[in-house]
Design a protein around this motif. Structure first.
Motif, PDB file in Angstrom:
ATOM      1  N   ALA A 178       0.820  -1.216   0.000  1.00 34.85           N
ATOM      2  CA  ALA A 178       0.000   0.000   0.000  1.00 34.85           C
ATOM      3  C   ALA A 178       0.854   1.267   0.000  1.00 34.85           C
ATOM      4  CB  ALA A 178      -0.931   0.004   1.207  1.00 34.85           C
ATOM      5  N   LEU A 179       2.067   1.174   0.531  1.00 33.70           N
ATOM      6  CA  LEU A 179       2.980   2.311   0.582  1.00 33.70           C
ATOM      7  C   LEU A 179       4.359   1.857   0.133  1.00 33.70           C
ATOM      8  CD1 LEU A 179       3.999   5.135   1.342  1.00 33.70           C
ATOM      9  CD2 LEU A 179       4.112   4.386   3.727  1.00 33.70           C
ATOM     10  N   ARG A 180       4.859   2.485  -0.917  1.00 33.83           N
ATOM     11  CA  ARG A 180       6.198   2.168  -1.404  1.00 33.83           C
ATOM     12  C   ARG A 180       7.074   3.411  -1.271  1.00 33.83           C
ATOM     13  NH1 ARG A 180       9.079   2.351  -6.184  1.00 33.83           N
ATOM     14  NH2 ARG A 180       7.313   3.146  -7.386  1.00 33.83           N
ATOM     15  N   TYR A 181       8.232   3.246  -0.614  1.00 34.70           N
ATOM     16  CA  TYR A 181       9.109   4.384  -0.367  1.00 34.70           C
ATOM     17  C   TYR A 181       9.944   4.714  -1.603  1.00 34.70           C
ATOM     18  CZ  TYR A 181       8.008   3.618   4.544  1.00 34.70           C
ATOM     19  OH  TYR A 181       7.347   3.478   5.727  1.00 34.70           O
ATOM     20  N   LEU A 182      10.190   6.005  -1.793  1.00 38.36           N
ATOM     21  CA  LEU A 182      11.084   6.473  -2.836  1.00 38.36           C
ATOM     22  C   LEU A 182      12.472   6.705  -2.249  1.00 38.36           C
ATOM     23  CD1 LEU A 182       8.743   9.158  -4.472  1.00 38.36           C
ATOM     24  CD2 LEU A 182       8.946   6.722  -5.029  1.00 38.36           C
ATOM     25  N   ASP A 183      13.476   6.767  -3.125  1.00 34.95           N
ATOM     26  CA  ASP A 183      14.837   7.006  -2.653  1.00 34.95           C
ATOM     27  C   ASP A 183      14.947   8.408  -2.062  1.00 34.95           C
ATOM     28  OD1 ASP A 183      15.623   4.520  -3.524  1.00 34.95           O
ATOM     29  OD2 ASP A 183      16.338   5.254  -5.471  1.00 34.95           O
ATOM     30  N   ARG A 184      15.966   8.577  -1.209  1.00 35.56           N
ATOM     31  CA  ARG A 184      16.205   9.890  -0.617  1.00 35.56           C
ATOM     32  C   ARG A 184      16.555  10.905  -1.697  1.00 35.56           C
ATOM     33  NH1 ARG A 184      19.618  13.769   1.003  1.00 35.56           N
ATOM     34  NH2 ARG A 184      19.402  14.614   3.117  1.00 35.56           N
ATOM     35  N   PHE A 185      16.047  12.102  -1.535  1.00 37.93           N
ATOM     36  CA  PHE A 185      16.384  13.190  -2.446  1.00 37.93           C
ATOM     37  C   PHE A 185      17.705  13.802  -1.996  1.00 37.93           C
ATOM     38  CE2 PHE A 185      11.906  12.632  -2.934  1.00 37.93           C
ATOM     39  CZ  PHE A 185      11.648  12.902  -4.267  1.00 37.93           C
ATOM     40  N   PRO A 186      18.719  13.892  -2.880  1.00 36.05           N
ATOM     41  CA  PRO A 186      20.007  14.480  -2.473  1.00 36.05           C
ATOM     42  C   PRO A 186      19.854  15.968  -2.192  1.00 36.05           C
ATOM     43  CG  PRO A 186      19.967  14.077  -4.844  1.00 36.05           C
ATOM     44  CD  PRO A 186      18.712  13.474  -4.293  1.00 36.05           C
ATOM     45  N   SER A 187      20.670  16.466  -1.274  1.00 35.26           N
ATOM     46  CA  SER A 187      20.608  17.876  -0.902  1.00 35.26           C
ATOM     47  C   SER A 187      21.986  18.345  -0.483  1.00 35.26           C
ATOM     48  CB  SER A 187      19.611  18.091   0.244  1.00 35.26           C
ATOM     49  OG  SER A 187      19.995  17.350   1.390  1.00 35.26           O
TER      50      SER A 187
END
Length: 570
Positions: free
Chosen positions: A198-207
């Motif tokens: 039901a919930l799939r995580y996305l990769d971390r956004f670089p900053s």
């Protein structure tokens, strides 16, 4: 137990020790190492668990320690002075989410959230969609009634702090396809009951800044949540958000004074230690001027943000404007001052190792904090529609703000989330205080001349804002209208500086009675307005000298550069 003299900020400073001590396991040595690994500082989180920092986010009635917004801001400033990543990733992100629960949740939702936070767990605020930025009223993430009851969540959220590691989420979702203020709702979603897939995580956004903070995202697919997950009534999500933003927009710029304190402390130390042209860098007039003016900027920002935070409990009906004004101006001043300090350190301001390496981390981490949650332009757009009404009905007509707004030692009533309103204020007590103080000073001396300058600016704004065209109070406003709103924030900041100084006379704090600090802070604000400056070149040079000397004294005595001037462990 916290005694009368032991505030949460005092206790947290004692618990974390001297950050400049290389032997301190939660000092800058470990903080910078974690930043290089792009990780949250694990030892710092363990120390904050032991301290129970999350209790500062939970109202007293639910078993926490949150009763005064100014004490919460001071505690967070203590943490942000050491590591903004810990400040955001450990704590403030949970506070952003929890404010919505204290404002709109039912008793069961509040008890659940309080239990989670007091158990050192995290709640994430799930608002952001990259396609819409700060325009959350157009968010597409959807919640639809599910067959048989409950709701189904569908869509993607991005750039969310602690999305993956939070135990619960406050999710902002569209519940009505029709446009308008009743199109969205908020949901309190516990992760432990969600079905697989039901919930799939996305990769971390670089900053470049906040490198240790988990800035992730997630995609929901027919994610079921019960009816009891809805916060308040359907369609009230935007209203709840606008109420909650008053707290978060007030506290963010106040706690960001912490990183500026560390940056100024680093720059003063560098200037005193660095040898140039046969002497110390601090002997150079340019360096002394920059450091003195940076100190004055910090005092101006602190006075403005502290008054606005206190307004949450003294003048809650006026905080819809004050919070946005503070977030806009304080963010600008913080970034400008950091850039000026960079000129003192030169190449050292970019180095990621060595005795001054913490400067580059503070500068990188503060930048996203000043536009995260709500950009400066979004805050100014919030102020714009209020200007014609205030110009016609409030400026030069409202009663001055209560003395308790400016008396930093005055007690405050318990923070009442029910008093926060999403409407438009009809009074402007802070501007009225400026008018009253200017009349009392009567144009006498530099303080009187500066007070008259800001009063006259308010009078000019009254005429301009009365005449604003309808399109100039919308997102499509002209540059001239935006400039007027920006000038108004400067006038409010000057009113706060004058109010704190006026009500500090004869009180127990000598630092609040320092006329040189007052004049320097007001002069820095005056320089942000068009037209000739009030002070002469000789008066300004004298203030630059005095403020530099005071900054060096604070540095040597290990005192904060802010209005409290309290002793710290490093």
């Amino acid at each position: 137990m916290i005694t009368v003299t032991e505030t949460p900020a005092d206790l947290l400073d004692a618990a974390l020790g001297d950050p400049w001590d290389a032997a301190n396991p939660v000092g800058f040595t470990g903080i910078l190492a974690a930043d290089e690994r792009q990780e949250m500082f694990a030892e710092g989180e363990r120390r904050l668990d032991a301290f129970g920092l999350n209790a500062e986010f939970v109202p007293v009635r639910h078993g926490g320690r949150l009763g005064r917004a100014d004490r919460l801001a001071a505690a967070l400033r203590t943490l942000w002075r050491r590591d903004p990543c810990l400040g955001l990733g450990y704590g403030f992100s949970s506070f952003i989410a929890s404010v919505n629960l204290w404002s709109a949740g039912d008793e069961q939702q509040r008890r659940t959230a309080a239990g989670m936070l007091l158990d050192n767990r995290k709640i994430a605020s799930v608002y952001h969609e990259l396609a819409h930025g700060n325009d959350f009223a157009h968010a597409e993430f959807a919640a639809r009634p599910a067959p048989g009851g409950g709701w189904l969540l569908n869509g993607t959220k991005e750039i969310v702090t602690n999305f993956r590691r939070a135990d619960a989420l406050v999710v902002f979702a569209r519940t009505d396809e029709a446009r308008g203020s009743r199109s969205h709702s908020q949901f309190f979603v516990r992760k432990d009951g969600l079905p697989d897939g039901a919930l799939r995580y996305l990769d971390r956004f670089p900053s470049s800044g906040m490198r240790g903070v988990q800035l992730g995202g997630g995609r929901f697919t027919d994610c079921p949540v019960p009816d009891g997950a809805l916060l308040g009534e359907p369609g009230r999500g935007i209203e709840t958000a606008l109420k909650s933003f008053q707290l978060t927009r007030s506290i963010i710029p106040s706690m960001c004074v912490g990183p500026l304190d560390t940056a100024l402390r680093t720059a003063v130390g560098f200037a005193l230690e660095r040898r140039l042209y046969g002497g110390a860098a601090a002997d150079l007039p340019y360096v002394r001027t920059v450091l003195g003016r940076a100190f004055a900027d910090l005092l101006a920002v602190d006075a403005f943000t502290t008054v606005v935070v206190r307004a949450l409990q003294v003048l809650p009906e006026e905080t819809p404007v004050l919070a946005s004004a503070s977030k806009y101006l304080a963010s600008r001043m913080l970034l400008d001052t950091l850039e000026e300090l960079r000129g003192v350190l030169g190449a050292q301001s970019y180095l990621r190792e060595g005795p001054y390496a913490v400067f580059q981390k503070m500068a990188r981490d503060v930048a996203p904090a000043t536009f995260g949650h709500a950009s400066r332009s979004a805050c100014l757009v919030t102020v714009l529609p209020q200007l014609p009404r205030l110009a016609r009905r409030a400026w030069f007509a409202s009663a001055p703000a209560p003395a308790g707004l400016f008396d930093l030692d005055a007690d405050l009533p318990e923070l009442d989330f029910g008093l926060l309103a999403a409407g438009s204020p009809h009074t402007d007590g802070l501007a009225a205080t400026l008018v009253e103080t200017a009349e009392r000073l009567g144009g006498r001396g530099p303080a009187g001349r500066l007070a008259a300058r800001f009063r006259d600016e308010l009078a000019a704004l009254r005429e301009e804002c009365r005449a604003l065209a309808p399109q100039d109070i919308t997102i499509g406003a002209s540059p001239r209208a935006h400039a007027a709103a920006g000038r108004y924030t400067v006038v409010l900041a000057a009113a706060a500086v004058l109010g704190v100084w006026w009500h500090g006379q004869g009180g127990p704090r000598p630092e609040l009675q320092d006329e040189a600090a007052l004049l320097a802070a007001l002069d820095r604000l005056d320089r942000r307005l068009p037209g000739r400056s009030v002070l002469t070149a000789a008066e300004r040079a004298d203030l630059d000298r005095q403020l530099f000397d005071r900054a060096v004294e604070r540095f040597a005595d290990r005192c904060l550069f802010d209005l409290t001037a309290r002793h710290i462990p490093g």
